[in-house]
Design a protein around this motif. Structure first.
Motif, PDB file in Angstrom:
ATOM      1  N   ARG A 260       1.034  -1.296  -0.311  1.00  0.00           N
ATOM      2  CA  ARG A 260      -0.345   0.173   0.364  1.00  0.00           C
ATOM      3  C   ARG A 260       0.877   1.240  -0.254  1.00  0.00           C
ATOM      4  NH1 ARG A 260      -4.314   2.345  -2.036  1.00  0.00           N
ATOM      5  NH2 ARG A 260      -4.716   3.577  -1.383  1.00  0.00           N
ATOM      6  N   ALA A 261       1.807   1.045   0.279  1.00  0.00           N
ATOM      7  CA  ALA A 261       3.299   2.828   0.625  1.00  0.00           C
ATOM      8  C   ALA A 261       3.700   2.329  -0.517  1.00  0.00           C
ATOM      9  CB  ALA A 261       3.624   2.270   1.780  1.00  0.00           C
ATOM     10  N   ARG A 262       3.755   1.573  -1.320  1.00  0.00           N
ATOM     11  CA  ARG A 262       4.158   1.878  -2.455  1.00  0.00           C
ATOM     12  C   ARG A 262       3.647   2.651  -3.825  1.00  0.00           C
ATOM     13  NH1 ARG A 262       5.823  -2.820  -7.173  1.00  0.00           N
ATOM     14  NH2 ARG A 262       5.929  -2.062  -8.411  1.00  0.00           N
ATOM     15  N   VAL A 263       1.897   1.835  -4.008  1.00  0.00           N
ATOM     16  CA  VAL A 263       1.209   2.643  -4.645  1.00  0.00           C
ATOM     17  C   VAL A 263       0.846   3.958  -4.326  1.00  0.00           C
ATOM     18  CG1 VAL A 263      -1.497   2.316  -4.828  1.00  0.00           C
ATOM     19  CG2 VAL A 263      -0.008   0.071  -4.175  1.00  0.00           C
ATOM     20  N   GLU A 294       1.493  -1.021 -13.099  1.00  0.00           N
ATOM     21  CA  GLU A 294       0.737  -0.110 -13.565  1.00  0.00           C
ATOM     22  C   GLU A 294       0.671   0.988 -13.912  1.00  0.00           C
ATOM     23  OE1 GLU A 294      -3.981  -2.474 -14.993  1.00  0.00           O
ATOM     24  OE2 GLU A 294      -3.645  -1.575 -13.539  1.00  0.00           O
ATOM     25  N   LEU A 295       0.887   1.619 -12.453  1.00  0.00           N
ATOM     26  CA  LEU A 295       1.307   3.068 -11.607  1.00  0.00           C
ATOM     27  C   LEU A 295       2.257   3.620 -12.893  1.00  0.00           C
ATOM     28  CD1 LEU A 295      -0.209   2.917  -8.245  1.00  0.00           C
ATOM     29  CD2 LEU A 295      -1.385   4.154 -10.385  1.00  0.00           C
ATOM     30  N   GLN A 296       3.525   2.025 -12.333  1.00  0.00           N
ATOM     31  CA  GLN A 296       4.979   2.550 -12.302  1.00  0.00           C
ATOM     32  C   GLN A 296       5.516   2.290 -13.744  1.00  0.00           C
ATOM     33  OE1 GLN A 296       8.039   2.570 -10.006  1.00  0.00           O
ATOM     34  NE2 GLN A 296       8.774   3.669 -12.104  1.00  0.00           N
ATOM     35  N   GLY A 297       4.445   2.565 -15.268  1.00  0.00           N
ATOM     36  CA  GLY A 297       4.840   2.378 -16.013  1.00  0.00           C
ATOM     37  C   GLY A 297       3.847   3.096 -16.235  1.00  0.00           C
ATOM     38  N   LEU A 298       2.725   4.019 -15.976  1.00  0.00           N
ATOM     39  CA  LEU A 298       2.467   5.543 -16.049  1.00  0.00           C
ATOM     40  C   LEU A 298       3.301   6.465 -15.718  1.00  0.00           C
ATOM     41  CD1 LEU A 298       0.170   7.137 -16.648  1.00  0.00           C
ATOM     42  CD2 LEU A 298      -1.197   6.832 -14.759  1.00  0.00           C
ATOM     43  N   VAL A 299       3.966   6.743 -14.585  1.00  0.00           N
ATOM     44  CA  VAL A 299       4.932   7.276 -14.046  1.00  0.00           C
ATOM     45  C   VAL A 299       6.350   6.813 -15.280  1.00  0.00           C
ATOM     46  CG1 VAL A 299       6.719   7.729 -12.450  1.00  0.00           C
ATOM     47  CG2 VAL A 299       4.680   6.801 -11.476  1.00  0.00           C
ATOM     48  N   ASP A 300       6.992   6.520 -15.804  1.00  0.00           N
ATOM     49  CA  ASP A 300       7.541   6.456 -16.472  1.00  0.00           C
ATOM     50  C   ASP A 300       6.844   6.767 -17.242  1.00  0.00           C
ATOM     51  OD1 ASP A 300       9.546   5.058 -14.947  1.00  0.00           O
ATOM     52  OD2 ASP A 300       8.908   2.722 -15.631  1.00  0.00           O
ATOM     53  N   GLN A 301       5.750   6.690 -18.179  1.00  0.00           N
ATOM     54  CA  GLN A 301       5.702   7.409 -19.212  1.00  0.00           C
ATOM     55  C   GLN A 301       5.690   9.199 -19.121  1.00  0.00           C
ATOM     56  OE1 GLN A 301       2.242   5.670 -20.625  1.00  0.00           O
ATOM     57  NE2 GLN A 301       1.531   7.942 -21.637  1.00  0.00           N
ATOM     58  N   LEU A 302       4.804   9.232 -17.401  1.00  0.00           N
ATOM     59  CA  LEU A 302       5.042  11.097 -17.290  1.00  0.00           C
ATOM     60  C   LEU A 302       6.335  11.193 -17.366  1.00  0.00           C
ATOM     61  CD1 LEU A 302       2.237  10.588 -15.388  1.00  0.00           C
ATOM     62  CD2 LEU A 302       1.756  11.700 -17.290  1.00  0.00           C
TER      63      LEU A 302
END
Length: 308
Positions: A260-263, A294-302
Motif C-alpha cells: 500500500r505504501a508503494r502504491v 501499471e502505476l509504475q508504467g504510467l510514472v515512467d511514461q509521464l
C-alpha cells in the motif's frame, strides 16, 4: 471421600463396562443408550474381548474398546475417547465394517448378518457445530428419511455438552452420562440418591477395586499419564500451529502495508508529474484501480514526456 478415579479413563471404563463379572452394568448401559421396545431389549451380553486380557506392550497407545454380543446376535463396539484423534470418523466406519464383515464365514448367506452398533463416548466435541450431547448416525435418504438398513448405527456422545445437574436427570441414560462426567468426585459410600441404582453402585465398586489392587492402580495410572502426555503434546502442537499462523498473518499484514505504501508513493509521483506537465489529473478512482506495475508504467511514461 471421593475415589479420584475417572471413569472416562479408557482403562477404568473398560474395567467397569467390559468385565465378564459385571455384565449387567453393560446391559443396563446399552438399554439406556438404545431405548429399545420391550421385545428388542438387551437381556444378556457376552463380552468378546474381556477386560482381564493382558495389556500389550504398546498398551499406552492401544485402543481399549469393548466388543460384545447380545442374545439376539447384535454386536456392539463401545469405546471411550478422552483426547481428540485425527481421522476418528473414518476409524469408526472402518471398525464397524470390519466387525460387520467378520460375521460371515465362507459360504454363509447374507441373511446370517446381524446389526453392528458402535457407541463412542467422547470427552471432547467431534461436532463443535452442535450443542447436542447425543448424535445417532444411520444411512438414510435425506428427502424421505427412509433408513437403508437397521444394521448400521453409530452413537456419538459429546460429554462436554451434557450439563444436567442431579435434579435434572430424567432417565437411565442421564444417570450414566452424569456418572461418566462426575464419577471421579463420587464416593462409593455416599452416592447421590438421583443416581443410586444397583448398576451404578456396582460400577462404583469396580472403580474402588482399582484403588485397592496395586497392579490395577498402576495400569490405570499409566493410561492416565499417557493420556495427559498426549493431551499436553496436542496442546503444544496447537500452540505452535497458532503461533505459526499468527506469524504468517503478521507477515501478510506487513507485506500488505508495504504494498500500500508503494502504491501511495507511485500515485504521488503521478500527481507530481501531471502537475509539472500541466496535465489534467487522472481521476482518483482510476488510479486506485490500477496495479502497482501499471502505476509504475504510467510514472515512467509521464517522465518521458516533455513540458509543453
Amino acid at each position: 471421600m471421593s475415589l479420584g478415579i475417572d471413569p472416562k479413563n479408557d482403562y477404568a471404563f473398560k474395567c467397569v463396562f467390559g468385565s465378564e463379572q459385571h455384565t449387567r452394568i453393560l446391559v443396563h448401559l446399552l438399554n439406556a443408550v438404545l431405548k429399545p421396545p420391550p421385545d428388542r431389549r438387551v437381556e444378556e451380553v457376552a463380552i468378546l474381548n474381556p477386560s482381564h486380557e493382558p495389556l500389550k506392550l504398546d498398551d499406552k497407545i492401544s485402543i481399549l474398546d469393548i466388543r460384545a454380543r447380545d442374545q439376539s446376535g447384535r454386536q456392539f463396539d463401545i469405546e471411550m475417547q478422552m483426547a481428540s484423534h485425527p481421522g476418528l470418523r473414518d476409524r469408526f466406519l472402518y471398525y464397524w465394517a470390519k466387525i460387520y464383515a467378520n460375521q460371515l464365514q465362507s459360504g454363509e448367506k447374507y441373511g446370517a448378518l446381524n446389526p453392528v452398533i458402535s457407541i463412542c463416548f467422547l470427552d471432547w466435541r467431534l461436532f463443535p457445530q452442535t450443542d447436542k450431547y447425543q448424535l445417532v448416525f444411520q444411512v438414510q435418504d435425506p428427502e424421505t428419511g427412509l433408513v437403508f438398513s437397521d444394521h448400521l448405527a453409530i452413537h456419538v456422545f459429546q460429554l462436554p455438552n451434557f450439563k444436567k445437574g442431579l435434579e435434572e436427570l430424567a432417565d437411565p441414560l442421564d444417570k450414566w452420562l452424569y456418572f461418566l462426567n462426575n464419577g471421579e468426585d463420587l464416593s462409593p459410600e455416599d452416592i447421590p440418591e438421583m443416581i443410586r441404582i444397583p448398576e451404578v453402585e456396582e460400577a462404583m465398586s469396580v472403580l474402588k477395586a482399582l484403588t485397592e489392587e496395586e497392579r490395577e492402580w498402576h495400569r490405570y495410572f499409566d493410561r492416565e499419564k499417557a493420556r495427559r502426555d498426549a493431551l499436553n503434546w496436542q496442546l503444544s502442537l496447537e500452540d505452535a500451529q497458532a503461533e505459526a499462523e499468527r506469524a504468517q498473518a503478521e507477515a501478510e499484514r506487513a507485506r500488505a502495508e508495504a504494498e500500500r505504501a508503494r502504491v501511495e508513493g507511485l500515485i504521488g509521483q503521478v500527481r507530481l508529474c501531471e502537475e509539472l506537465l500541466k496535465l489534467s489529473p487522472t481521476p482518483a478512482e482510476q488510479l486506485d484501480a490500477m496495479q502497482p506495475d501499471e502505476l509504475q508504467g504510467l510514472v515512467d511514461q509521464l517522465r518521458c514526456q516533455k513540458r509543453p
